[in-house]
Motif scaffolding. Sequence first.
Motif, PDB file in Angstrom:
ATOM      1  N   UNK A 793      43.248  37.220  42.225  1.00 14.87           N
ATOM      2  CA  UNK A 793      43.466  36.179  41.406  1.00 14.87           C
ATOM      3  C   UNK A 793      44.940  36.085  41.187  1.00 14.87           C
ATOM      4  N   UNK A 794      45.633  37.085  41.231  1.00 18.07           N
ATOM      5  CA  UNK A 794      47.209  37.119  41.149  1.00 18.07           C
ATOM      6  C   UNK A 794      47.775  36.398  42.193  1.00 18.07           C
ATOM      7  N   UNK A 795      47.187  36.629  43.366  1.00 22.06           N
ATOM      8  CA  UNK A 795      47.770  35.979  44.598  1.00 22.06           C
ATOM      9  C   UNK A 795      47.349  34.324  44.516  1.00 22.06           C
ATOM     10  N   UNK A 796      46.428  34.017  44.031  1.00 22.66           N
ATOM     11  CA  UNK A 796      45.760  32.637  43.570  1.00 22.66           C
ATOM     12  C   UNK A 796      46.854  31.913  42.817  1.00 22.66           C
ATOM     13  N   UNK A 797      47.441  32.690  41.692  1.00 24.54           N
ATOM     14  CA  UNK A 797      48.333  32.173  40.851  1.00 24.54           C
ATOM     15  C   UNK A 797      49.618  31.701  41.577  1.00 24.54           C
ATOM     16  N   UNK A 798      50.090  32.748  42.592  1.00 24.58           N
ATOM     17  CA  UNK A 798      51.358  32.567  43.265  1.00 24.58           C
ATOM     18  C   UNK A 798      51.231  31.529  44.208  1.00 24.58           C
ATOM     19  N   UNK A 799      50.120  31.299  44.648  1.00 20.19           N
ATOM     20  CA  UNK A 799      49.854  30.299  45.800  1.00 20.19           C
ATOM     21  C   UNK A 799      48.477  29.841  45.786  1.00 20.19           C
ATOM     22  N   UNK A 800      48.658  28.768  44.897  1.00 19.27           N
ATOM     23  CA  UNK A 800      47.125  28.075  44.463  1.00 19.27           C
ATOM     24  C   UNK A 800      46.622  27.459  45.779  1.00 19.27           C
ATOM     25  N   UNK A 801      47.570  26.952  46.628  1.00 20.20           N
ATOM     26  CA  UNK A 801      47.387  26.069  47.931  1.00 20.20           C
ATOM     27  C   UNK A 801      46.432  26.785  48.743  1.00 20.20           C
ATOM     28  N   UNK A 802      46.515  27.993  48.836  1.00 22.43           N
ATOM     29  CA  UNK A 802      45.688  29.162  49.842  1.00 22.43           C
ATOM     30  C   UNK A 802      44.491  29.536  49.335  1.00 22.43           C
ATOM     31  N   UNK A 803      44.417  29.460  47.821  1.00 21.54           N
ATOM     32  CA  UNK A 803      43.097  29.954  47.097  1.00 21.54           C
ATOM     33  C   UNK A 803      42.513  28.712  46.360  1.00 21.54           C
ATOM     34  N   UNK A 804      42.390  27.626  46.990  1.00 20.01           N
ATOM     35  CA  UNK A 804      41.670  26.638  46.370  1.00 20.01           C
ATOM     36  C   UNK A 804      40.268  26.804  46.053  1.00 20.01           C
ATOM     37  N   UNK A 805      39.511  27.552  47.096  1.00 17.27           N
ATOM     38  CA  UNK A 805      38.086  27.598  46.654  1.00 17.27           C
ATOM     39  C   UNK A 805      37.522  29.093  45.862  1.00 17.27           C
ATOM     40  N   UNK A 806      38.640  29.842  45.275  1.00 15.94           N
ATOM     41  CA  UNK A 806      38.211  30.757  44.669  1.00 15.94           C
ATOM     42  C   UNK A 806      37.398  30.550  43.287  1.00 15.94           C
ATOM     43  N   UNK A 807      36.302  31.130  42.906  1.00 15.25           N
ATOM     44  CA  UNK A 807      35.633  30.760  41.819  1.00 15.25           C
ATOM     45  C   UNK A 807      35.465  31.769  40.722  1.00 15.25           C
ATOM     46  N   UNK A 808      35.544  31.705  39.560  1.00 12.27           N
ATOM     47  CA  UNK A 808      35.457  32.567  38.684  1.00 12.27           C
ATOM     48  C   UNK A 808      34.533  32.053  37.652  1.00 12.27           C
ATOM     49  N   UNK A 809      33.884  32.958  36.787  1.00 18.20           N
ATOM     50  CA  UNK A 809      32.846  32.722  35.779  1.00 18.20           C
ATOM     51  C   UNK A 809      34.086  32.683  34.539  1.00 18.20           C
ATOM     52  N   UNK A 810      33.918  31.439  33.799  1.00 14.47           N
ATOM     53  CA  UNK A 810      34.845  31.491  32.678  1.00 14.47           C
ATOM     54  C   UNK A 810      34.006  31.901  31.356  1.00 14.47           C
TER      55      UNK A 810
END
Lengths: 837, 56
Positions: A793-810
């Motif tokens: 999740x932290x990596x996705x915050x830093x480089x969102x373009x690489x983690x476009x498909x990470x899904x979370x339960x809100x």
Amino acid sequence: MSTTAETIDRDVEELEKNQEWWWAAEKKRSKRLDYLRKAIWKKGAIGGLYAPGVKADLERAQLHTEKARELEFSPDPFVIKFAKMLAHVLDNKTVFITDHAQLVGYTGSLPHTVAWDPSCASLLNHEVYNDPTAIPDPVEENQAIIEEIGTYWAGKSDLDKMMPVFDPEDLAKMLSGSIGWGVPMSRGGYSNKDYEYIMTGKRGFQDIIDELDKKIDELDEEIHKPVANKEIAEMVDKLNHWEAMKITLEAGIGIARRYARLARITAGELETDPLRQQELLKIAETCERVPAHPPRNLQESFQFDIFIQMLSRTEAIEGAWPARPDYYHGAYYERDVNIDKTLTPEEALDLIGEFMIRAAEVCQFKPKWSREGLQGIDGTWVWTLGGVDANGDDACNDLTIAFMKAARLVRVANPTFGFRWHPAVKDEVMREIFECLKQGLGYPNLRHDPILIANSMHWHGHPIEEARLWVHQACMSPCPPTKHGFQPMRMANATANCAKIIEYVFTSGYDPIVNMQVGAETPDAAELTDFEQFFNAWVEQMKAIFSILVRAVNRARLLAPSLTPRPFLSAISERCIESGLDACDSTLERGNAWITAFTWVENIDSLAAVKKLVFDEKKYTLGELKEALEKNWEGFEQMRLDFVRKAPKWGNDDDEVDAIMVRCLREAARFSKELKCPSGNNWPILPENVSGNIHYSNIVGALPNGRRLGDALYDGGISPGPGLDKNGPTAVLKSCSKINHISDGRAFLLNQRLSPSQLSGENGFRLWKAYVRSWADLGIDHIQFNMVDDKTLRAAQKEPEKYQEVIVRVAGYSAHFVDISRKTQDNIIQRTIQGLG
Amino acid sequence: MAQCKDCERFYVLEEDDSRGDCIQKGKDERQAYFYTKPVRAEHEADGCDSFHPRKN
Ligand code: SF4
């Protein structure tokens, strides 16, 4: 195995080992699914705004308005005029078939458009006008068109017609945005449907039209007999409703035939690939068959369902998607895949995956506050899987499993699944659920079927055979899709921002954010001398807030059949075909209302803090606390930290604070039985949040749990505050089990984060299953899991373009992590990762 | 003056030759698709950027 296949397999293995599930899925799915998955335009709003390239659909608005103008001076009653407007839209809108698709149907005119219904509310039309990012090019020219359409509907839209007939004081409080979310409209909310009538393969639209023709003829004869009385006078309305229903059904068949014609012409004249030609002919055959007639195979069954959803969403803005796809499509899967073998399991997976994709792309233009509350998605499409049948036997089938396999291949964040767990669910099904969770989908969530069936019977008196058929009407609330059980519209504004309850105890009901008296005029908090007086003030505020919201919905429901009818929804409902009344007519419905309780747990932690630090230990006075809250804790930091650290917190198996939770819920439950819907049934509460905890963070003032104005609120339901559950996962479950999940409320959302590395392998499955068993034994109605680690999740915050498909339960729904606000992202990361075992 | 019925993209309705479908191939940055919109056979085609004269 060919070298290429080996390479792909090795890659997949590697990717799965690294928990890069989204890239692995891309490699595993068929070429068709891959194309269709990537073809989806992201329609969920990001930061309240639609994604670049997504545009408001002016075509529907223009067609609807064109017909409304034409009919303005027609002698037709409104319900027939409205049906004709819908038919005009369906007869004339642009329809398309995406390359490689086997299923068709979309609410907008082209793939990148968001359907805009100008007849719902002027305030929505203003939002379209003022949203240049969503206005198609050329902006200025189109803005002029939008203005013209908006001007036409001013005073004529549903909400404009409803406003003058509400109580003005309630309306002002509701529209202040401080205590409620949404507006009371029968064409804007969550519509369950009579699936037992329309989805059981017994009838298609033509069968219903034939039945309507018979009824219309009979009634027409009755009306013209040489006699007159009240009943005959009322029969004219029935005739009109039946005529309107018929118009919408014919239009539904008509648009399906338009798709069929497009597919046939394309296959014959434009498409050169012979394989694709065959697929297009199959689409044509499918759309010639359904919805006019009942489906005969899985493709027709899915297509029938899509048409129903598309038509209902042309009639109304639907923010939810009640469905039970394994139950209603399962027999077709069984026949095609297992008996007749006309489909291979892989071909079936393609259809199932595409069925999810067709739902994922659906979008209707919504106001910004709604988009903010549902970050990353258009509405909560929580599809129900599993559960039992009307006899109480396990209803899981091969399609239940196939849906979960397809979900892991297409990885959409919407729809998601709510799985109805019961003791007879087989291990192979539990494994599929676990696999979805382990692969970071955040769904299915688990629902305790025996508890929720009992809950439906307790709160709304649904007979057991109907209660057993329940579907999620929105994120969480069960509702039977049956003749008298289905609720045609749950209006979103019965959504209470409950943190205001405790806030108003300190302000005597005055809201300092919107500068008006909203709550009850309870005595000055500083003058209260014991906890009982303080708690009584809390109860008064709770009652005041709930009543304002419920009164508005009740009023709107009573007026809906005449002011804002739903002829299409009525046309697929047995009770309306039988009676000639509108689906929203409350005399036909058993009642299944609920109040969504956003931001609930703040009350519990705040009451516990006041009890301990003010009344038990007498460390501070209520006067001091009132002043600190007025000043948003500024100048009171040490005191604030005491309220954060030295007061007990919900979710730690602490009897003192847990007893306050139970007491608050029982007060609300008692009052829920005094609040009645127009059908005469109860209004239980349902604590959950979607993204309301972020939306309301700047609307809720400082609170006694140490929260400051602007801080994110808890993520909701009965989940402990992020990071405040310090005694492990079993303590969380034990706290939650002190609530009676049958009689204390309608349902209770519980978020849990688990560690993906701890849960890997066979041991992980064993640990998780044991945890689920404890959850079930404790009688808790809901649980949802996030299994994505902080690192990702932290990596996705830093480089969102690489983690476009990470899904979370809100909360009650899933979203792509990169599509939710930074504040919501941080809030999810702050949730405690629970170690099991 | 050209009309829709003179256009290659016009497909007349069997039951009513005054009306038909305008069928075209569309493409956006994510997908390609065929789409149709009903048009009248005698609809003025001069202002239409997609007009494509019928060969026969
Ligand atoms: S492309 Fe233009 S001229 Fe041709 S049929 Fe369509 S609307 Fe008519």
